[in-house]
Every structure is written in C-alpha cells, then in structure tokens.
Design an enzyme around this catalytic site. Structure first.
Site, PDB file in Angstrom:
ATOM      1  N   LYS A  75     -11.884  11.362  46.556  1.00 45.45           N
ATOM      2  CA  LYS A  75     -11.042  11.906  47.618  1.00 45.45           C
ATOM      3  C   LYS A  75     -11.303  11.144  48.919  1.00 45.45           C
ATOM      4  CE  LYS A  75     -10.159  16.518  49.674  1.00 45.45           C
ATOM      5  NZ  LYS A  75     -10.504  17.956  49.590  1.00 45.45           N
ATOM      6  N   SER A 150      -6.614  21.033  48.932  1.00 42.66           N
ATOM      7  CA  SER A 150      -6.367  19.751  49.551  1.00 42.66           C
ATOM      8  C   SER A 150      -6.690  18.541  48.667  1.00 42.66           C
ATOM      9  CB  SER A 150      -7.177  19.646  50.844  1.00 42.66           C
ATOM     10  OG  SER A 150      -8.556  19.687  50.599  1.00 42.66           O
ATOM     11  N   SER A 174     -10.241  24.003  47.460  1.00 42.90           N
ATOM     12  CA  SER A 174      -9.545  22.715  47.406  1.00 42.90           C
ATOM     13  C   SER A 174      -9.814  21.876  46.164  1.00 42.90           C
ATOM     14  CB  SER A 174      -9.886  21.877  48.630  1.00 42.90           C
ATOM     15  OG  SER A 174      -9.010  22.217  49.674  1.00 42.90           O
TER      16      SER A 174
HETATM   17  N1  GLN Z   1      -6.437  25.638  51.654  1.00 39.54           N
HETATM   18  C1  GLN Z   1      -7.672  25.967  52.293  1.00 39.54           C
HETATM   19  C2  GLN Z   1      -7.638  25.517  53.728  1.00 39.54           C
HETATM   20  O1  GLN Z   1      -6.689  24.890  54.127  1.00 39.54           O
HETATM   21  C3  GLN Z   1      -8.827  25.336  51.567  1.00 39.54           C
HETATM   22  C4  GLN Z   1      -9.105  23.965  52.001  1.00 39.54           C
HETATM   23  C5  GLN Z   1     -10.338  23.406  51.385  1.00 39.54           C
HETATM   24  O2  GLN Z   1     -10.954  23.999  50.510  1.00 39.54           O
HETATM   25  N2  GLN Z   1     -10.710  22.263  51.879  1.00 39.54           N
HETATM   26  O3  GLN Z   1      -8.536  25.824  54.478  1.00 39.54           O
END
Ligand code: GLN
Length: 484
Positions: A75, A150, A174
């Site tokens: 990532k 994400s 994410s």
């Molecule tokens: N969708 C969640 C957020 O936007 C989780 C993001 C993540 O785990 N990095 O905070």
C-alpha cells in the site's frame, strides 16, 4: 496467479525461477491492471534485479529464503527507501522516504519481491478508494463496483489475481472491508504484532499493518515473517506468535446487535448458513449480546480525527509536502495555503474536526468521553472472551457498492466499517474470511474476531470453515476485453 506455497514448490522443483515469476507477474499486471487500476507505481527493474540475485544465490547452493521470489504489492503508505511514497495525496507527491517500513524490509529479507505500490484513499481516510488523488480502483469482480478502502488497491490486485499477496494497513477496517469486497482474506493482527515503523501514521493507537491474500496458508507464511518485536516501534509485542490452532471444544459467539445491522438478506443468510455448518462440525455457536456497534463508531469518530489532526500536523509544507510558491506575510497564511492546496476535502474535514476535539474550549469534551467509552468497550471484550473463544459476525453490512454511490455524510460512509471498528478500538485481531459470491457475483464475507494475541485461533477456524462450507476466496483472474 499461483499461491505462495505453489510458487515456492515450483522453484524447489526447478520448474520456475524467481526471475520468471516476476516476468509472468509483470505480464499479468500490464494486461489486466489497466482494468483494475490497483497500482499507482511499479518497480519492475528493481524487482527483476532482486529476483536474479535470489536465483544466483540458489544456483551457488544457498538455502532458499522462506518467501523466495514471491511478488508482493504494498500500500502506498508504507515507506520503501528509493521509492516515492504519496499515501495517494497530492500533498506528498515527490516525497521519497529515506527508510523502509519494518514490515516491508522483513518480507524482503525473507526473499519476497516488492513489485509495486497500490492505490488507497488519501492518507487512509475512506472506504472505497475513490478518495485517491490519482484515480479510483475498480472491483476485480465487477468494474462498476468499488474495491472498498482504504487498502482498495491492495485488495483488488489480490482479488484480481495479479499478485498472491499484498500488504495493507488499517485503522478502522481498511484491510478487512476491502478484503471482504474483493473476495480475499485480510488480517488485522493484534495491535503491536507487526511493527508500525515506516507506516504513515493516521491514528497511532489503532494503526496496524496486515496481509491480504487469496489463500489462507499464505497469510500465515507471511505473517510469521513480519511479526515480532522491533526496536523502532515501542508498541511491538514480545509475546511469540502462535500458529493455526484446531478448534477443540470451542465456543463461538454470534452477536445479536451486529446481525441487526446487516442490510442485505444474502449476507444474513450466508452468516446463518455458516453458523449452522460450524454447529454440524461440532463447534458450539451461541447468540450473544454485545454493545451496539454504532457505539464503537461514535467512539472512533472522536478518537481517530483527534489523533489524525495531531499526526498530520507535520504536513505543513515545511517539513513535508507541497509548498506554495506565493509570498505570504505570515507563517499561518503560508501553512494554510499549503494544506489547503495539497490536502483533499475529506482529510481537511477530519483534521478540522480533530483539532476541535482536541481543544473543546468550554464545549463538551467528546474526546475524553470517547476515551472512557473505549476503555469500557475493552472491558466488555475481555469479559466476553472469558466465555467465548471467538466472535463470528458478518464482515460488512452490504457487499461492495457501485462507484459514485458513497453516501454524502461521512458518518454514513463509516457504516461499511461498522463490524470492523470494535476490534480496531480494542487492539484485537480480526480476520475477513471470504464466503463465496452472491447472486450478483459479488463477494460475500464473514469476520472472525478473537481475544488478544489469537491470530492462530482465527486462522484455525478459517481453515475449518474452508473445509466444511465449500466457500472460500474468489479470485477473478479472467481477462476482460475492454480497458476501462
Ligand atoms: N474507513 C475508515 C476511515 O476512513 C477506516 C480507515 C482505515 O482503517 N484506515 O477512517
């Protein structure tokens, strides 16, 4: 794409070299990534050099490293020296970290070959990968749908069979949510199991690095190499990682309050079906009661923006990132201009919210209330895991949704992470277990959540589930005709 185990076996038999694996992988990526758009950067030359090195060492009689020649995608928020890292934010374009994330360097040391960087929501904020400064990534099972986020790129390149393995990160789901949307395994390890050194911080008390894979055994092979104490991250755990365990007299809890938030009848049916299969196999599954997961969402919404606001203060255009070339009278104007230009709306909103939460100024102190409620949630989890070995739930309330259909309001967008967030807040390990396709041929998935340090238990139950349910990962590596 073959599994890690198969790629290793074939090298051992002399059927394929590491260099050939990388060439094959490059071919696949060049043909099929234009449809998925999972990668934002590839490093084939560096990958091929490393593969050649591995092949040469072996030809000279050296031992095969445990992950020799395995192509891995990472990532875009994991640092790798010599490579740009942008976290898919305009703000960080052109930034080259001078160090490599521990999780990445450990895999490389074990012989794995990093082939590229995957798309993500800007600075890991989002649930669909539509919030990247480059382009959105498409779901490998249907290009009209999102891959989740994400770590959407990391999930899509595995679900599309471009690589056997990728590294993602998560704060609140994410890894697990995109794994569920793309039909692959995604593990959030216990907090501290994998070093966070070199992972761009979002909310440090929740962030973890973890693997995504189309094969269960591969998950273990890679976790083993990444896990363990690291002097560069003081929160890493010293306790040894235990391997997959066989369910023996296990009791599994199925939280009623989670089931009530499912918004899709096919997911409800699949969860019940899987619970019934487990019972048939002699595992006790009991409905339990936990606090409503929307409570965890509320806690998350106070703690996470506050930590993000403080972590991202360094993105000021002086120490890091985009620097405006206009002349300004004050530092404040200068920084405001840099951040205003470089950071996307979602990120700016969360920073503003977080800054407000850190400075309640006579208003109600939501952060302190959030911290208190987080402690209560931890206690609740500790108590439930005295009675139950694991918790089974759906992974998400719905399968993947169409691109462009994310709800306007960010709280509603968080709903797709609702079952993931309790483990994130409490530091517990949790695994997305793919559970076949639905009637629209989109992946479905369940989640297993365990007590502190129980990765081996999660993997053990997932292994049993693969055997008894006939469901499993769904990797779509068929070629499509039209590039998007
Ligand atoms: N969708 C969640 C957020 O936007 C989780 C993001 C993540 O785990 N990095 O905070």
């Amino acid at each position: 794409m073959l599994t890690v185990r198969e790629l290793l076996l074939r090298q051992d038999k002399g059927d394929i070299s590491a260099e050939e694996i990388i060439s094959e992988c490059q071919k696949e990526v060049s043909i099929r990534d234009p449809l998925i758009k999972g990668f934002i950067y590839t490093s084939w030359q560096r990958a091929r050099e490393k593969a050649r090195q591995i092949d040469q060492d072996r030809a000279r009689g050296g031992d095969r490293p445990p992950l020799a020649g395995i192509p891995v995608a990472i990532k875009d928020n994991l640092a790798r020296s010599g490579e740009p890292m942008t976290c898919c934010s305009r703000f960080l374009k052109g930034f080259y970290p001078g160090y490599t994330a521990t999780a990445v360097s450990r895999l490389e040391k074990a012989g794995a070959i990093i082939i590229g960087r995957t798309n993500m929501d800007e600075l890991a904020m989002g649930s669909s990968t539509e919030n990247s400064c480059y382009f959105p990534t498409h779901n490998p099972h249907n290009p009209d749908y999102v891959p989740g986020g994400s770590s959407g790129g990391a999930a899509a390149v595995v679900g599309g069979g471009l690589v056997p393995l990728s590294l993602g990160s998560e704060t609140g789901g994410s890894i697990r949510q995109p794994a569920a949307f793309c039909g692959v395994y995604g593990l959030r390890p216990t907090y501290g199991r994998v070093s966070r050194f070199g992972l761009t911080a979002y909310a440090s008390s929740l962030d973890q690095v973890g693997p995504l894979s189309g094969n269960l055994e591969d998950l273990w092979l890679v976790l083993k190499e990444m896990a363990g104490p690291d002097e560069l991250d003081a929160t890493t755990l010293k306790e040894p990682l235990k391997g997959p365990e066989d369910p023996d007299d296990w009791r599994i809890g199925l939280p009623r309050e989670y089931l009530e938030h499912i918004q899709d009848p096919e997911i409800s049916r699949r969860v019940q079906e899987i619970a019934a299969e487990l019972e048939k196999a002699g595992v006790v599954v009991e409905e339990i009661s936990l606090s409503d997961p929307t409570r965890a969402l509320a806690i998350y919404s106070s703690i996470v923006p506050a930590e993000a606001s403080s972590n991202l203060a360094r993105l000021d255009g002086i120490r890091y990132g985009l620097q405006s070339d206009n002349n300004y009278e004050t530092w404040e104007q200068f920084i405001r201009e840099n951040r205003g230009k470089g950071l996307g709306e979602e990120v700016r909103n969360r920073i503003i919210l977080g800054t407000k939460l850190l400075n309640p100024e006579g208003e109600e102190d939501f952060l302190a209330r959030g911290q208190q409620a987080r402690r209560e949630l931890k206690e609740e989890m500790q108590a439930i895991f005295k009675e139950f070995d694991l918790i089974l739930s759906p992974a998400t309330p719905t399968p993947s949704f169409k691109m462009g259909s994310s709800p306007e309001h960010s709280l509603q967008r968080f709903m797709s992470d609702i079952f993931a967030i309790p483990a994130s807040l409490t530091g517990l390990p949790a695994l997305t277990v793919p559970a076949g396709l639905n009637s629209k041929k989109l992946p479905l998935a369940i989640q297993l959540m365990g007590p502190w340090g129980s990765e081996g238990r999660l993997l053990g139950l997932a292994r049993l589930l693969e055997r008894i349910t006939g469901y499993g990962p769904v990797v779509n590596d068929t070629e499509r005709e039209e590039p998007l």
